[in-house]
Motif scaffolding. Structure first.
Motif, PDB file in Angstrom:
ATOM      1  N   UNK A  15       0.831  -1.210   0.000  1.00  0.00           N
ATOM      2  CA  UNK A  15       0.000   0.000   0.000  1.00  0.00           C
ATOM      3  C   UNK A  15       0.859   1.252   0.000  1.00  0.00           C
ATOM      4  N   UNK A  16       1.936   1.239   0.796  1.00  0.00           N
ATOM      5  CA  UNK A  16       2.845   2.387   0.821  1.00  0.00           C
ATOM      6  C   UNK A  16       3.412   2.647  -0.572  1.00  0.00           C
ATOM      7  N   UNK A  17       3.858   1.591  -1.229  1.00  0.00           N
ATOM      8  CA  UNK A  17       4.473   1.732  -2.549  1.00  0.00           C
ATOM      9  C   UNK A  17       3.481   2.305  -3.549  1.00  0.00           C
ATOM     10  N   UNK A  18       2.279   1.749  -3.586  1.00  0.00           N
ATOM     11  CA  UNK A  18       1.293   2.192  -4.571  1.00  0.00           C
ATOM     12  C   UNK A  18       0.785   3.598  -4.286  1.00  0.00           C
ATOM     13  N   UNK A  19       0.733   3.989  -3.006  1.00  0.00           N
ATOM     14  CA  UNK A  19       0.185   5.306  -2.661  1.00  0.00           C
ATOM     15  C   UNK A  19       1.059   6.448  -3.170  1.00  0.00           C
ATOM     16  N   UNK A  20       2.315   6.173  -3.408  1.00  0.00           N
ATOM     17  CA  UNK A  20       3.211   7.234  -3.861  1.00  0.00           C
ATOM     18  C   UNK A  20       2.810   7.770  -5.224  1.00  0.00           C
ATOM     19  N   UNK A  21       1.962   7.016  -5.925  1.00  0.00           N
ATOM     20  CA  UNK A  21       1.488   7.476  -7.226  1.00  0.00           C
ATOM     21  C   UNK A  21       0.313   8.430  -7.155  1.00  0.00           C
ATOM     22  N   UNK A  22      -0.349   8.508  -5.986  1.00  0.00           N
ATOM     23  CA  UNK A  22      -1.540   9.374  -5.920  1.00  0.00           C
ATOM     24  C   UNK A  22      -1.630  10.239  -4.670  1.00  0.00           C
ATOM     25  N   UNK A  23      -0.813   9.987  -3.655  1.00  0.00           N
ATOM     26  CA  UNK A  23      -0.941  10.684  -2.375  1.00  0.00           C
ATOM     27  C   UNK A  23       0.035  11.847  -2.264  1.00  0.00           C
ATOM     28  N   UNK A  24      -0.490  13.028  -1.934  1.00  0.00           N
ATOM     29  CA  UNK A  24       0.316  14.213  -1.680  1.00  0.00           C
ATOM     30  C   UNK A  24       0.235  14.538  -0.193  1.00  0.00           C
ATOM     31  N   UNK A  25       1.394  14.623   0.465  1.00  0.00           N
ATOM     32  CA  UNK A  25       1.426  14.893   1.900  1.00  0.00           C
ATOM     33  C   UNK A  25       1.678  16.376   2.131  1.00  0.00           C
ATOM     34  N   UNK A  26       0.817  16.991   2.917  1.00  0.00           N
ATOM     35  CA  UNK A  26       0.929  18.408   3.242  1.00  0.00           C
ATOM     36  C   UNK A  26       1.402  18.539   4.686  1.00  0.00           C
ATOM     37  N   UNK A  27       2.649  18.977   4.902  1.00  0.00           N
ATOM     38  CA  UNK A  27       3.176  19.086   6.271  1.00  0.00           C
ATOM     39  C   UNK A  27       2.649  20.328   6.979  1.00  0.00           C
ATOM     40  N   UNK A  28       2.509  20.231   8.283  1.00  0.00           N
ATOM     41  CA  UNK A  28       2.078  21.351   9.105  1.00  0.00           C
ATOM     42  C   UNK A  28       2.922  21.360  10.369  1.00  0.00           C
ATOM     43  N   UNK A  29       3.552  22.475  10.665  1.00  0.00           N
ATOM     44  CA  UNK A  29       4.416  22.583  11.836  1.00  0.00           C
ATOM     45  C   UNK A  29       3.711  23.356  12.944  1.00  0.00           C
ATOM     46  N   UNK A  30       3.693  22.764  14.126  1.00  0.00           N
ATOM     47  CA  UNK A  30       3.077  23.404  15.278  1.00  0.00           C
ATOM     48  C   UNK A  30       1.581  23.182  15.334  1.00  0.00           C
ATOM     49  N   UNK A  31       1.028  23.348  16.526  1.00  0.00           N
ATOM     50  CA  UNK A  31      -0.415  23.173  16.722  1.00  0.00           C
ATOM     51  C   UNK A  31      -1.202  24.460  16.480  1.00  0.00           C
ATOM     52  N   UNK A  32      -0.503  25.578  16.328  1.00  0.00           N
ATOM     53  CA  UNK A  32      -1.203  26.851  16.157  1.00  0.00           C
ATOM     54  C   UNK A  32      -2.070  26.865  14.905  1.00  0.00           C
ATOM     55  N   UNK A  33      -1.588  26.212  13.834  1.00  0.00           N
ATOM     56  CA  UNK A  33      -2.350  26.215  12.586  1.00  0.00           C
ATOM     57  C   UNK A  33      -3.230  25.002  12.405  1.00  0.00           C
ATOM     58  N   UNK A  34      -3.302  24.144  13.440  1.00  0.00           N
ATOM     59  CA  UNK A  34      -4.061  22.899  13.290  1.00  0.00           C
ATOM     60  C   UNK A  34      -5.545  23.157  13.093  1.00  0.00           C
ATOM     61  N   UNK A  35      -6.049  24.226  13.657  1.00  0.00           N
ATOM     62  CA  UNK A  35      -7.478  24.520  13.517  1.00  0.00           C
ATOM     63  C   UNK A  35      -7.874  24.643  12.050  1.00  0.00           C
ATOM     64  N   UNK A  36      -7.026  25.278  11.240  1.00  0.00           N
ATOM     65  CA  UNK A  36      -7.332  25.445   9.811  1.00  0.00           C
ATOM     66  C   UNK A  36      -7.298  24.101   9.093  1.00  0.00           C
ATOM     67  N   UNK A  37      -6.287  23.282   9.384  1.00  0.00           N
ATOM     68  CA  UNK A  37      -6.215  21.965   8.760  1.00  0.00           C
ATOM     69  C   UNK A  37      -7.362  21.074   9.184  1.00  0.00           C
TER      70      UNK A  37
END
Length: 372
Positions: free
Chosen positions: A331-353
């Motif tokens: 699953x990890x291997x196949x997901x690399x073809x369609x999954x985009x990971x959006x990083x978020x640093x800190x909990x301050x912006x977690x409300x928006x995510x």
């Protein structure tokens, strides 16, 4: 030390609660460990935890801290949404868990977690949190993997493991339950919310089984092209096409959406051909409940830990782990073809995510990883 808390009766309301190291030190006892949460994932499955928080005891895993100056009753009405992630032990009063151990499992959306591991377990086995408030909760969710002891552990896969491990293992368990029931004699498996990561995982699991029925995906019109591009579904039907395009064949329905309206339409359209329906998630949490035409006597709520426990009893832990890990690696291997990971640093912006995921506005091929 910070917690991201959600109002139990109004999931749109959130708050950040700050604590000091002294707050934890005052409650840390013999046998306890303090874990620094390194990163966790945010996806629609977490919204399911929020919506079913009281009904399925999800709020019970992690106590919410009160506002500074309040007693414990000040946190009433607020909860910590469970998330899947990694954490590192930064203080330990437990003989079999050392500082520096890295754990994968269930965490709160917070910077830290105070745990009470089962000291009777050997230092080479998974960690089980036996804190009093978690004693009656499913062992699956109280268990943490010591990833540094895994011979093939690769930190480069941490984000994929966070995002896909719980969803793909749920998908695998769904396939196992359907297979055990001989597909409920269905000629097609209809997956509602086919763009959800669990839906994608189930479609992939079914595709691997030559005995499985046809795989039909139902999705929002905006996600149709994405779902078709996965190449996993034999047919993709948008929500506005259910009555016109969904084949009236003996069907097993697996619902990831939780929309009473959509599920009712699927059941009404299929009628007697709707042989069995499994309710899994709530990607459409705001439309949950109600719905006319739902055939409740042929419906059930899915509980993945029950399937895990059944297979472990049948196969033994070693074989269970081998099979599920093999499924996850692919699953990890196949997901690399369609999954985009959006990083978020800190909990301050977690409300928006959190709001993006809660309102279903995150693109189906995207997912958020938070480093608190």
């Amino acid at each position: 030390m910070t917690q991201f808390q959600i109002n139990k009766t109004d999931p749109a309301r959130t708050r950040l609660i700050e604590m000091t190291p002294a707050d934890y030190a005052a409650t840390m006892g013999e046998g306890d460990v303090l874990v620094r949460v390194d990163r966790f994932g945010l996806s629609s499955n977490n919204i399911t935890y929020v919506v079913l928080g009281d009904r399925m005891d999800y709020w019970q895993f992690f106590p919410a801290a009160p506002e500074p100056g309040d007693d414990a009753a000040g946190a009433d009405g607020w909860g910590l949404m469970p998330v899947w992630g990694f954490g590192d032990v930064v203080e330990s009063r437990c003989a079999n868990l050392e500082v520096g151990e890295r754990l994968f499992g269930y965490f709160p959306p917070a910077t830290h977690l105070l745990m009470h591991p089962d000291a009777a377990r050997p230092a080479v086995s998974p960690v089980v949190d036996v804190s009093a408030h978690r004693a009656e909760l499913p062992t699956t969710y109280n268990t943490y993997q010591r990833v540094l002891q895994e011979p093939d552990y690769d930190p480069a896969d941490d984000d994929l493991r966070i995002l896909l491990n719980p969803l793909q293992t749920t998908a695998w368990a769904l396939r196992e339950q359907l297979r055990d029931a001989a597909w409920f004699a269905a000629e097609q498996v209809v997956i509602v919310s086919a763009s959800s990561k669990t839906g994608i995982g189930l479609a992939r699991a079914l595709k691997q089984d030559e005995s499985a029925p046809a795989i039909i995906g139902i999705t929002a019109p905006k996600n149709r092209d994405f779902v078709m591009g996965l190449g996993l579904y034999d047919q993709v039907v948008s929500y506005d096409e259910i009555e016109d395009s969904l084949s009236h064949r003996p069907s097993a329905v697996v619902d990831m959406a939780g929309s009473g309206d959509v599920l009712g339409r699927v059941h009404r359209h299929l009628g007697d051909a709707m042989l069995h329906s499994i309710n899994v998630g709530l990607t459409h949490w705001d439309q949950a409940g109600g719905g006319t035409g739902i055939i409740r006597e042929r419906s059930e709520m899915f509980f993945a830990p029950g399937v895990f426990q059944k297979r472990m009893k049948q196969w033994g832990a070693a074989e269970f782990n081998r099979v599920t890990q093999e499924f996850l690696r692919s699953a990890f291997t196949e997901s690399k073809g369609w999954l985009t990971i959006e990083p978020m640093n800190g909990l301050d912006g977690l409300d928006a995510g959190y709001a993006l995921v809660r309102e279903g506005q995150l693109a189906p091929g995207s997912a958020i990883v938070v480093a608190p």
